[in-house]
Design an enzyme around this catalytic site. Sequence first.
Site, PDB file in Angstrom:
ATOM      1  N   GLN A  96      32.559  44.159  43.930  1.00 60.47           N
ATOM      2  CA  GLN A  96      32.814  44.283  43.062  1.00 60.47           C
ATOM      3  C   GLN A  96      34.009  45.359  42.724  1.00 60.47           C
ATOM      4  OE1 GLN A  96      30.006  43.219  39.500  1.00 60.47           O
ATOM      5  NE2 GLN A  96      29.249  44.191  41.694  1.00 60.47           N
ATOM      6  N   HIS A 114      37.086  42.010  41.162  1.00 60.45           N
ATOM      7  CA  HIS A 114      37.731  43.257  40.382  1.00 60.45           C
ATOM      8  C   HIS A 114      39.447  43.430  40.702  1.00 60.45           C
ATOM      9  CE1 HIS A 114      33.165  42.596  38.870  1.00 60.45           C
ATOM     10  NE2 HIS A 114      33.816  41.989  38.691  1.00 60.45           N
ATOM     11  N   CYS A 122      53.869  43.248  38.144  1.00 59.99           N
ATOM     12  CA  CYS A 122      54.645  43.581  36.655  1.00 59.99           C
ATOM     13  C   CYS A 122      54.381  41.951  35.915  1.00 59.99           C
ATOM     14  CB  CYS A 122      55.596  43.937  36.859  1.00 59.99           C
ATOM     15  SG  CYS A 122      56.690  43.601  35.544  1.00 59.99           S
ATOM     16  N   CYS A 125      58.340  40.581  35.297  1.00 58.63           N
ATOM     17  CA  CYS A 125      59.016  39.950  36.462  1.00 58.63           C
ATOM     18  C   CYS A 125      58.409  39.554  37.714  1.00 58.63           C
ATOM     19  CB  CYS A 125      60.154  40.881  36.156  1.00 58.63           C
ATOM     20  SG  CYS A 125      59.610  41.929  37.812  1.00 58.63           S
ATOM     21  N   CYS A 141      58.508  49.522  36.489  1.00 60.10           N
ATOM     22  CA  CYS A 141      58.869  48.109  37.146  1.00 60.10           C
ATOM     23  C   CYS A 141      60.062  48.835  37.969  1.00 60.10           C
ATOM     24  CB  CYS A 141      58.974  46.918  36.731  1.00 60.10           C
ATOM     25  SG  CYS A 141      58.933  45.637  38.083  1.00 60.10           S
ATOM     26  N   CYS A 144      62.485  45.375  36.781  1.00 59.86           N
ATOM     27  CA  CYS A 144      62.857  45.312  35.299  1.00 59.86           C
ATOM     28  C   CYS A 144      62.836  46.483  34.422  1.00 59.86           C
ATOM     29  CB  CYS A 144      61.898  44.245  35.012  1.00 59.86           C
ATOM     30  SG  CYS A 144      60.342  44.582  34.364  1.00 59.86           S
ATOM     31  N   ASN A 207      19.258  48.448  45.693  1.00 60.73           N
ATOM     32  CA  ASN A 207      19.390  49.769  45.301  1.00 60.73           C
ATOM     33  C   ASN A 207      18.387  50.815  44.371  1.00 60.73           C
ATOM     34  OD1 ASN A 207      20.353  51.306  42.222  1.00 60.73           O
ATOM     35  ND2 ASN A 207      21.114  49.213  41.851  1.00 60.73           N
ATOM     36  N   GLU A 209      17.169  51.945  41.854  1.00 63.01           N
ATOM     37  CA  GLU A 209      16.902  51.314  40.592  1.00 63.01           C
ATOM     38  C   GLU A 209      16.568  49.800  40.289  1.00 63.01           C
ATOM     39  OE1 GLU A 209      18.763  55.478  38.266  1.00 63.01           O
ATOM     40  OE2 GLU A 209      19.052  52.613  37.668  1.00 63.01           O
TER      41      GLU A 209
HETATM   42  N1  APR Z   1      23.306  53.354  47.369  1.00 63.28           N
HETATM   43  C1  APR Z   1      22.872  51.942  46.066  1.00 63.28           C
HETATM   44  N2  APR Z   1      22.867  51.755  44.983  1.00 63.28           N
HETATM   45  C2  APR Z   1      22.927  52.994  44.456  1.00 63.28           C
HETATM   46  C3  APR Z   1      23.289  54.161  44.348  1.00 63.28           C
HETATM   47  C4  APR Z   1      23.209  54.280  45.990  1.00 63.28           C
HETATM   48  N3  APR Z   1      23.583  55.532  46.622  1.00 63.28           N
HETATM   49  N4  APR Z   1      23.853  55.015  44.167  1.00 63.28           N
HETATM   50  C5  APR Z   1      23.931  54.106  42.508  1.00 63.28           C
HETATM   51  N5  APR Z   1      23.444  53.411  42.966  1.00 63.28           N
HETATM   52  C6  APR Z   1      23.219  52.051  41.878  1.00 63.28           C
HETATM   53  C7  APR Z   1      23.100  52.559  40.471  1.00 63.28           C
HETATM   54  O1  APR Z   1      21.301  52.145  40.296  1.00 63.28           O
HETATM   55  C8  APR Z   1      23.170  51.007  39.662  1.00 63.28           C
HETATM   56  O2  APR Z   1      22.969  50.044  39.495  1.00 63.28           O
HETATM   57  O3  APR Z   1      24.576  51.955  41.426  1.00 63.28           O
HETATM   58  C9  APR Z   1      24.260  50.753  40.717  1.00 63.28           C
HETATM   59  C10 APR Z   1      26.018  50.829  40.125  1.00 63.28           C
HETATM   60  O4  APR Z   1      26.006  50.032  38.986  1.00 63.28           O
HETATM   61  P1  APR Z   1      27.527  50.629  37.712  1.00 63.28           P
HETATM   62  O5  APR Z   1      27.856  51.672  37.919  1.00 63.28           O
HETATM   63  O6  APR Z   1      27.148  49.552  36.916  1.00 63.28           O
HETATM   64  O7  APR Z   1      28.519  49.011  39.125  1.00 63.28           O
HETATM   65  P2  APR Z   1      28.450  48.205  39.217  1.00 63.28           P
HETATM   66  O8  APR Z   1      27.619  47.137  39.272  1.00 63.28           O
HETATM   67  O9  APR Z   1      29.672  47.882  40.903  1.00 63.28           O
HETATM   68  O10 APR Z   1      29.499  47.337  37.623  1.00 63.28           O
HETATM   69  C11 APR Z   1      30.279  46.521  38.269  1.00 63.28           C
HETATM   70  O11 APR Z   1      31.626  46.841  36.220  1.00 63.28           O
HETATM   71  O12 APR Z   1      32.281  48.349  34.938  1.00 63.28           O
HETATM   72  C12 APR Z   1      32.671  47.087  35.410  1.00 63.28           C
HETATM   73  O13 APR Z   1      34.311  46.010  36.838  1.00 63.28           O
HETATM   74  C13 APR Z   1      33.793  47.750  36.758  1.00 63.28           C
HETATM   75  O14 APR Z   1      33.381  46.653  38.727  1.00 63.28           O
HETATM   76  C14 APR Z   1      32.511  47.127  37.592  1.00 63.28           C
HETATM   77  C15 APR Z   1      31.290  46.198  37.439  1.00 63.28           C
END
Ligand code: APR
Length: 240
Positions: A96, A114, A122, A125, A141, A144, A207, A209
């Site tokens: 992403q 993404h 552009c 064009c 661009c 154009c 993650n 969290e």
């Molecule tokens: N290692 C692993 N995970 C981590 C770390 C780390 N060192 N540090 C933070 N995180 C986790 C956080 O706990 C969180 O759950 O990474 C996640 C980041 O979440 P977001 O900031 O929401 O990023 P993402 O999920 O990629 O967002 C998705 O949202 O804004 C749009 O298009 C944008 O691609 C993006 C999409």
Amino acid sequence: MVDVRVRSFESVVFFTGAGMSAESGVPTYRGKGGIWKEYDHESCACQTAFEREPEYVWEFHNYRRELVGKCEPNEGHLAIARAERARPAGIDVVTQNIDGLHQRAGSQRVHELHGSLWKLRCDACGWRDEDHRAPLPEIHCPECGAYKRPGIVWFGDNLDGTTVRTVMERMASCDLLVSIGTSAVVYPAAELPLIARRRGAVLVEVNPEETPLSEIYQVHMRCPATEALAELCEGLEAPG
Ligand code: APR
């Protein structure tokens, strides 16, 4: 404990979000230090804002280009690239992220759901280019004169159909899916791992969290990406 080392599987998809690049110094979007705490994406990262205030949208994207341009791939990006060298046909990255760090680490099979901060187009064009200069010196661009648009899928945009079809096919054919550093709140990306789950793949969530989709994963590694990837890619040596 399920053996989730990459070397025990034939076909692996690494599904990455902003947390994958956190240890490279790229701010995440949400959570502590997230950029959406500082910027309102409706005023700097969507088509409506671009049409209304293209200069401000470019100010934000040039700020991101300068910040991300100074960041280097981390040990996690490098571990994934090494894994691909060891298993050229068996490893795909579905990201992403728009920072290009997987490619800079050496990964070849990268699917950017993404788009990319470095791609430009552009819409007036059809001109397209890739440019890594930060800040971008010219935002009009060359063909154009209209404003260039960052090649990013903004909120409200459709994802690229070809990319989505390729990604869905890879998700349906992998036997290990490792989700790394995503908050799993942005669709349709967030639900793609369900395809792998339905196919019977082993799903791992990396993650620190919990996320709203943690329950679909059999294994949870509540640690930073670099630590988890050192363990997951252990014993995979690139040939030569
Ligand atoms: N290692 C692993 N995970 C981590 C770390 C780390 N060192 N540090 C933070 N995180 C986790 C956080 O706990 C969180 O759950 O990474 C996640 C980041 O979440 P977001 O900031 O929401 O990023 P993402 O999920 O990629 O967002 C998705 O949202 O804004 C749009 O298009 C944008 O691609 C993006 C999409």
